[in-house]
Design a protein around this motif. Structure first.
Motif, short mmCIF file in Angstrom:
data_model
loop_
_atom_site.label_atom_id
_atom_site.label_comp_id
_atom_site.label_asym_id
_atom_site.label_seq_id
_atom_site.Cartn_x
_atom_site.Cartn_y
_atom_site.Cartn_z
N UNK A 246 0.82 -1.21 0.00
CA UNK A 246 0.00 0.00 0.00
C UNK A 246 0.85 1.26 0.00
N UNK A 247 1.93 1.25 0.76
CA UNK A 247 2.80 2.43 0.82
C UNK A 247 3.45 2.70 -0.53
N UNK A 248 3.73 1.66 -1.28
CA UNK A 248 4.29 1.84 -2.62
C UNK A 248 3.24 2.39 -3.58
N UNK A 249 2.04 1.86 -3.50
CA UNK A 249 0.99 2.31 -4.40
C UNK A 249 0.61 3.77 -4.15
N UNK A 250 0.76 4.23 -2.90
CA UNK A 250 0.42 5.62 -2.59
C UNK A 250 1.60 6.57 -2.76
N UNK A 251 2.74 6.05 -3.22
CA UNK A 251 3.88 6.91 -3.51
C UNK A 251 4.83 7.15 -2.37
N UNK A 252 4.61 6.51 -1.22
CA UNK A 252 5.49 6.71 -0.08
C UNK A 252 6.81 5.96 -0.23
N UNK A 253 6.78 4.86 -0.97
CA UNK A 253 7.99 4.09 -1.25
C UNK A 253 8.18 3.99 -2.75
N UNK A 254 9.44 3.94 -3.18
CA UNK A 254 9.75 3.77 -4.58
C UNK A 254 9.99 2.29 -4.88
N UNK A 255 9.51 1.87 -6.02
CA UNK A 255 9.73 0.49 -6.43
C UNK A 255 11.09 0.36 -7.12
N UNK A 256 11.66 -0.83 -7.00
CA UNK A 256 12.91 -1.12 -7.69
C UNK A 256 12.65 -1.58 -9.12
N UNK A 257 11.51 -2.20 -9.31
CA UNK A 257 11.14 -2.68 -10.64
C UNK A 257 9.63 -2.85 -10.68
N UNK A 258 9.11 -2.93 -11.90
CA UNK A 258 7.68 -3.14 -12.06
C UNK A 258 6.96 -1.90 -12.53
N UNK A 259 5.65 -2.04 -12.68
CA UNK A 259 4.83 -0.97 -13.23
C UNK A 259 3.54 -0.84 -12.43
N UNK A 260 3.12 0.41 -12.20
CA UNK A 260 1.86 0.71 -11.54
C UNK A 260 1.10 1.69 -12.42
#
Length: 234
Positions: A47-61
């Motif tokens: 959830x924190x990644x989807x809301x922009x609080x964490x950055x992903x290392x790979x993948x697409x949203x």
């Protein structure tokens, strides 16, 4: 027709330690998807990644086919995503009314609160009360209400039942079902109360050690005894 939210092979970590590994999921408009799993499975990180609080290392949203990589957390609400984190996140020094207005600060028009008070009559009776004067259930209602003021298309909801009485939990789950049916709101629901989550969800997915173990209709997950015993603890 594409899904409202599409997550493709998302990998997220803290430092050198990956927490999510190649996670893929979809959420359609008007659909509640429950994210289940033990503590440490990666649910809150998702959830924190989807809301922009964490950055992903790979993948697409993507939301409505719009790439959300690199979008700052404070601008996610403009894209139609609202996040209610674990712990309710109420500003305890502000009144109920002031907390709700925070949810609409980014809009040019004055936020409309009457609809929120209709959803939560208990809050309507406490408009001038400070956040620290509310019960745990009222604070959860306030946190959800503040998110709804932003008129999101997708609500990210993390552990809404945590610390609440079963009666309050049931009220919140019934509210989610009603919002889905009346407004087409999509919800990605992280919840330790598995029975409660599956009772309201359309779909469910199970995370274990940062990976998607399975995804299925909520009723099918609830009826899979082996899966429940191994991953969900009941």
């Amino acid at each position: 027709m594409s899904a409202l939210l599409e997550v493709h092979e998302l990998t997220v970590g803290y430092g050198a330690a990956p927490v999510l590994h190649d996670v893929s999921l979809t959420v359609d408009a008007g659909q509640i998807v429950a994210v289940l799993g033990a503590n440490g499975a990666g649910k809150t990180t998702l959830l924190r990644t989807l809301s922009g609080q964490l950055k992903s290392e790979a993948g697409r949203i993507t939301l409505d086919d719009q790439d959300l990589r690199g979008v700052k957390v404070e601008r996610m609400v403009r894209h139609g995503i609202a996040h209610v984190p674990e712990g309710r996140g109420v500003v305890t020094e502000l009144t109920v009314d002031e907390n709700l207005r925070l949810g609409g600060l980014w809009r040019k028009q004055k936020p409309k609160l009457d609809g929120i008070y209709d959803l939560f009559p208990a809050l309507a009776q406490r408009r001038s009360h400070l956040g620290h004067q509310l019960s745990g259930g009222e604070r959860q209602m306030l946190a959800i209400g503040r998110a709804l003021v932003a008129e999101p298309r997708l609500l990210l909801l993390d552990e809404p039942s945590l610390g609440l009485a079963p009666k309050i939990t049931a009220q919140i789950m019934a509210l989610l079902r009603d919002l889905r049916d009346r407004t087409g709101l999509a919800v990605l629901l992280v919840e330790q109360n598995v029975r409660s989550a599956l009772s309201v969800a359309d779909q469910g997915l199970v995370l274990s050690l940062g990976r998607v173990v399975t995804r299925n209709d909520a009723a099918a997950l609830a009826g899979d005894a082996d899966l429940r015993h191994v991953y969900l603890g009941f």
